[in-house]
Design a protein around this motif. Sequence first.
Motif, PDB file in Angstrom:
ATOM      1  N   ASP A   1      70.064 -78.660  21.414  1.00 37.88           N
ATOM      2  CA  ASP A   1      70.420 -77.711  20.360  1.00 37.88           C
ATOM      3  C   ASP A   1      69.185 -77.032  19.775  1.00 37.88           C
ATOM      4  OD1 ASP A   1      73.002 -78.350  20.834  1.00 37.88           O
ATOM      5  OD2 ASP A   1      73.277 -79.594  19.042  1.00 37.88           O
ATOM      6  N   ASP A   2      68.105 -77.800  19.588  1.00 38.01           N
ATOM      7  CA  ASP A   2      66.845 -77.199  19.117  1.00 38.01           C
ATOM      8  C   ASP A   2      66.409 -76.103  20.087  1.00 38.01           C
ATOM      9  OD1 ASP A   2      66.666 -79.130  17.118  1.00 38.01           O
ATOM     10  OD2 ASP A   2      65.205 -80.373  18.193  1.00 38.01           O
ATOM     11  N   ALA A   3      66.491 -76.404  21.379  1.00 41.00           N
ATOM     12  CA  ALA A   3      66.005 -75.463  22.396  1.00 41.00           C
ATOM     13  C   ALA A   3      66.840 -74.184  22.388  1.00 41.00           C
ATOM     14  CB  ALA A   3      66.031 -76.113  23.773  1.00 41.00           C
ATOM     15  N   LEU A   4      68.158 -74.334  22.259  1.00 42.70           N
ATOM     16  CA  LEU A   4      69.018 -73.144  22.273  1.00 42.70           C
ATOM     17  C   LEU A   4      68.795 -72.302  21.020  1.00 42.70           C
ATOM     18  CD1 LEU A   4      72.276 -74.587  23.861  1.00 42.70           C
ATOM     19  CD2 LEU A   4      70.451 -73.243  24.944  1.00 42.70           C
ATOM     20  N   GLU A   5      68.581 -72.964  19.897  1.00 44.51           N
ATOM     21  CA  GLU A   5      68.314 -72.228  18.661  1.00 44.51           C
ATOM     22  C   GLU A   5      66.983 -71.477  18.775  1.00 44.51           C
ATOM     23  OE1 GLU A   5      68.561 -74.705  15.178  1.00 44.51           O
ATOM     24  OE2 GLU A   5      67.678 -73.146  13.899  1.00 44.51           O
ATOM     25  N   LEU A   6      66.004 -72.150  19.320  1.00 40.84           N
ATOM     26  CA  LEU A   6      64.696 -71.528  19.483  1.00 40.84           C
ATOM     27  C   LEU A   6      64.773 -70.337  20.428  1.00 40.84           C
ATOM     28  CD1 LEU A   6      61.658 -71.503  19.032  1.00 40.84           C
ATOM     29  CD2 LEU A   6      61.424 -73.261  20.789  1.00 40.84           C
ATOM     30  N   LYS A   7      65.523 -70.525  21.516  1.00 38.39           N
ATOM     31  CA  LYS A   7      65.645 -69.451  22.503  1.00 38.39           C
ATOM     32  C   LYS A   7      66.202 -68.182  21.865  1.00 38.39           C
ATOM     33  CE  LYS A   7      67.406 -68.651  27.125  1.00 38.39           C
ATOM     34  NZ  LYS A   7      67.900 -69.332  28.323  1.00 38.39           N
ATOM     35  N   ARG A   8      67.185 -68.355  20.991  1.00 35.06           N
ATOM     36  CA  ARG A   8      67.772 -67.188  20.315  1.00 35.06           C
ATOM     37  C   ARG A   8      66.753 -66.486  19.424  1.00 35.06           C
ATOM     38  NH1 ARG A   8      72.352 -70.472  20.372  1.00 35.06           N
ATOM     39  NH2 ARG A   8      71.871 -71.481  18.384  1.00 35.06           N
ATOM     40  N   ALA A   9      65.795 -67.257  18.905  1.00 34.17           N
ATOM     41  CA  ALA A   9      64.804 -66.662  17.999  1.00 34.17           C
ATOM     42  C   ALA A   9      63.663 -65.966  18.748  1.00 34.17           C
ATOM     43  CB  ALA A   9      64.238 -67.764  17.098  1.00 34.17           C
TER      44      ALA A   9
ATOM     45  N   LEU B   1      64.450 -73.816  30.390  1.00 26.86           N
ATOM     46  CA  LEU B   1      65.524 -73.389  29.491  1.00 26.86           C
ATOM     47  C   LEU B   1      65.131 -72.230  28.575  1.00 26.86           C
ATOM     48  CD1 LEU B   1      68.372 -74.991  29.020  1.00 26.86           C
ATOM     49  CD2 LEU B   1      67.445 -75.195  26.729  1.00 26.86           C
ATOM     50  N   LEU B   2      63.852 -72.155  28.212  1.00 24.14           N
ATOM     51  CA  LEU B   2      63.436 -71.108  27.264  1.00 24.14           C
ATOM     52  C   LEU B   2      63.207 -69.765  27.937  1.00 24.14           C
ATOM     53  CD1 LEU B   2      60.906 -72.896  24.879  1.00 24.14           C
ATOM     54  CD2 LEU B   2      63.317 -72.402  24.487  1.00 24.14           C
ATOM     55  N   LYS B   3      63.212 -69.754  29.259  1.00 29.04           N
ATOM     56  CA  LYS B   3      62.958 -68.493  29.956  1.00 29.04           C
ATOM     57  C   LYS B   3      64.113 -67.529  29.721  1.00 29.04           C
ATOM     58  CE  LYS B   3      60.171 -70.281  33.733  1.00 29.04           C
ATOM     59  NZ  LYS B   3      60.292 -70.907  35.055  1.00 29.04           N
ATOM     60  N   PRO B   4      63.791 -66.248  29.473  1.00 28.06           N
ATOM     61  CA  PRO B   4      64.866 -65.290  29.286  1.00 28.06           C
ATOM     62  C   PRO B   4      65.768 -65.268  30.510  1.00 28.06           C
ATOM     63  CG  PRO B   4      62.685 -64.264  28.960  1.00 28.06           C
ATOM     64  CD  PRO B   4      62.443 -65.645  29.437  1.00 28.06           C
ATOM     65  N   GLY B   5      67.082 -65.294  30.277  1.00 32.24           N
ATOM     66  CA  GLY B   5      68.025 -65.194  31.387  1.00 32.24           C
ATOM     67  C   GLY B   5      68.293 -66.492  32.124  1.00 32.24           C
ATOM     68  N   ALA B   6      67.576 -67.569  31.773  1.00 31.50           N
ATOM     69  CA  ALA B   6      67.787 -68.845  32.468  1.00 31.50           C
ATOM     70  C   ALA B   6      69.074 -69.498  31.971  1.00 31.50           C
ATOM     71  CB  ALA B   6      66.605 -69.772  32.223  1.00 31.50           C
TER      72      ALA B   6
ATOM     73  N   ARG C   1      65.160 -83.907  29.335  1.00 36.13           N
ATOM     74  CA  ARG C   1      64.470 -83.240  28.233  1.00 36.13           C
ATOM     75  C   ARG C   1      63.350 -82.259  28.655  1.00 36.13           C
ATOM     76  NH1 ARG C   1      66.301 -85.116  23.220  1.00 36.13           N
ATOM     77  NH2 ARG C   1      67.387 -86.890  24.060  1.00 36.13           N
ATOM     78  N   PRO C   2      62.574 -82.553  29.708  1.00 34.76           N
ATOM     79  CA  PRO C   2      61.461 -81.632  30.025  1.00 34.76           C
ATOM     80  C   PRO C   2      61.842 -80.148  30.155  1.00 34.76           C
ATOM     81  CG  PRO C   2      61.189 -83.659  31.231  1.00 34.76           C
ATOM     82  CD  PRO C   2      62.531 -83.751  30.555  1.00 34.76           C
ATOM     83  N   PRO C   3      63.000 -79.815  30.714  1.00 34.54           N
ATOM     84  CA  PRO C   3      63.314 -78.375  30.841  1.00 34.54           C
ATOM     85  C   PRO C   3      63.480 -77.663  29.496  1.00 34.54           C
ATOM     86  CG  PRO C   3      64.835 -79.708  32.156  1.00 34.54           C
ATOM     87  CD  PRO C   3      64.040 -80.658  31.315  1.00 34.54           C
TER      88      PRO C   3
ATOM     89  N   GLU D   1      53.741 -74.931  25.817  1.00 31.88           N
ATOM     90  CA  GLU D   1      54.863 -74.500  26.667  1.00 31.88           C
ATOM     91  C   GLU D   1      55.703 -73.472  25.908  1.00 31.88           C
ATOM     92  OE1 GLU D   1      56.889 -78.039  28.054  1.00 31.88           O
ATOM     93  OE2 GLU D   1      55.204 -78.633  29.322  1.00 31.88           O
ATOM     94  N   VAL D   2      55.908 -73.712  24.622  1.00 30.16           N
ATOM     95  CA  VAL D   2      56.665 -72.746  23.815  1.00 30.16           C
ATOM     96  C   VAL D   2      55.877 -71.442  23.691  1.00 30.16           C
ATOM     97  CG1 VAL D   2      57.599 -72.262  21.520  1.00 30.16           C
ATOM     98  CG2 VAL D   2      57.919 -74.519  22.528  1.00 30.16           C
TER      99      VAL D   2
END
Lengths: 107, 416
Positions: B137-145, B55-60, B48-50, B163-164
């Motif tokens: 799934d939360d993280a991927l949705e957030l990343k798109r936003a 995970l939220l970094k662009p291009g990661a 979970r920590p990533p 962190e966000v």
Amino acid sequence: MSNNEVNVIDREGAARPIEWEPEQSLMEALRDADLPVLASCGGTASCATCHVFLEKEVFDALGERSEDEIELLVDAEGYREDASRLSCQVGFESHLDGLTVTLAPED
Amino acid sequence: MVENHATEPIIIVGAGHAGVAVAAGLRTRGWQGGILLVDAEKEVPYERPPLSKELLKPGAPEEPTLLRREKYYEDKAIERIGGLTVESLDRAGRTVLLSDGSRRGYHRLVIATGSRARALPVPGADLPGVQALRTRDDALELKRALVAGARVVIIGAGYIGLEVAAAAAKSGCEVTVLEFQDRVMSRVTSEPVSRFFESLHQANGVRFVFGAAVTAVEGTDRAERVITADGSSYGADVVIAGIGVVPNQELAEQAGIDSRDGILVDGHGLTSDPYVYAAGDVTRFTSPWDGASQRLECIQSALAQADGVAEAIAGGAPKTTEIPWFWTVQHGVRLQTAGVRHPDDETVVRGTPAEGKFSVVYLRNGRLSAVDTIGGLTDFRPAKKLIAEGARIDPALAANPAVSLAEAAAATDPKN
Ligand SMILES: Cc1cc2nc3c(=O)[nH]c(=O)nc-3n(C[C@H](O)[C@H](O)[C@H](O)COP(=O)(O)OP(=O)(O)OC[C@H]3O[C@@H](n4cnc5c(N)ncnc54)[C@H](O)[C@@H]3O)c2cc1C
Ligand code: FES
């Protein structure tokens, strides 16, 4: 499936081969083989519970250790300047096939 | 007596850090009976920590690291059911009811259901665009936003919110953090550390509003702005609530197992039912270090408790106990904490915060209780050891970064 093997010497001195898949860090391979590597930071160079010793040639062939890695390791039990690595910071490389890894003592 | 197999399996509810570690711990201890791991999420269990970091970094990469590779579960004969929840438990019959209507009997039950993000208790909190961060799934949705120019309003300046904030700023978003307290991470760290991270975020374009009590989220079809008690309005394309977590204790509570803001467990994760154990974020326990009743939301604690549960069920030796610790990375700067600080501990700064690399040492009745290391890890491991030993440290010695903590402890009069 890969048959990249790594030879691991555990804390009791017993040796056994384990499988190391591309995409995995050395720590992940050790953890999947149920070796006693706590890896409580999940591989982010934050805990040092994945400390291992590598053979000199392998150690020398790998990239430099990051400052975080060095700071975590220097006070670790049995630290060796020319052998100590955090296994989570060692990525798979095909030429590492057949390497011998020794688990460092626990603190 | 410890048996190493049984007709019914050990059922583990929740395949997060604690649940997977119980399963692995049972097998390494030679448990030969069945193990069934049930999780609400479909994917192979992951770290979970990533989710709020790499995970939220662009291009990661879009995939967090797996806790164990998929094949591990097969190899170890751990039956894994993903995408179903455990709905209730029948303690007398020792069975659980799954969300597909099936029932399974257990030899021992382990509740490792973790925690969920605390819901924002204001009108409009259920509008699309208001998000929490707990799962992949939360993280991927957030990343798109998190696209350049998006207005991101973060409620709560705790670890996850910050962190966000860092990731959003890096993606070119316009970031505002609303925090009720007067400083960041006030629950977990001291003023000097808070101020350091506050400036770091500001230098990276993050705006803070302290003393901000959010009263509503407004918008027509989705969140458009966040309103605070003083009448201010903050335009938003994305709203993230990072206001803490609540334990997923309902399963135990509804079955009459003692729970009080966490399922109550002993040092081996045993609940008030002798056949039911619990581990991880969902538990409340007495700290072996200082006797405090606590809930800890960190990996270290989840793994240590899982180890205790596996030991209780299958026998075998305990692993070494680490003292609690936590880390966060914001704008590339690492904050790593060992021990659990109390607000009234004495605070000693080691080094110069202006240089971006320093530690803060916390003393309770003259003994080292916790350490924060910022931008460096030199003091981290030595501190863990000294905290576990209950070492006394003279504050004047602790303040000198040229003296190592171990030397400082050794030079301190034990009667101090
Ligand atoms: C974004 C993020 C970043 C974090 N960063 C850090 C960090 O840097 N360092 C750190 O130490 N900790 C961090 N944490 C906290 C850490 O992830 C938790 O302490 C840890 O995951 C707790 O493990 P657990 O097994 O108790 O719970 P979880 O890992 O949350 O696992 C619980 C699982 O149970 C499932 N579940 C719940 N109810 C049911 C049910 N009824 N039936 C079936 N399945 C169910 C859930 O879906 C979930 O998969 C972070 C957490 C988050 C969300
Ligand atoms: S797993 Fe934590 S430092 Fe390698």
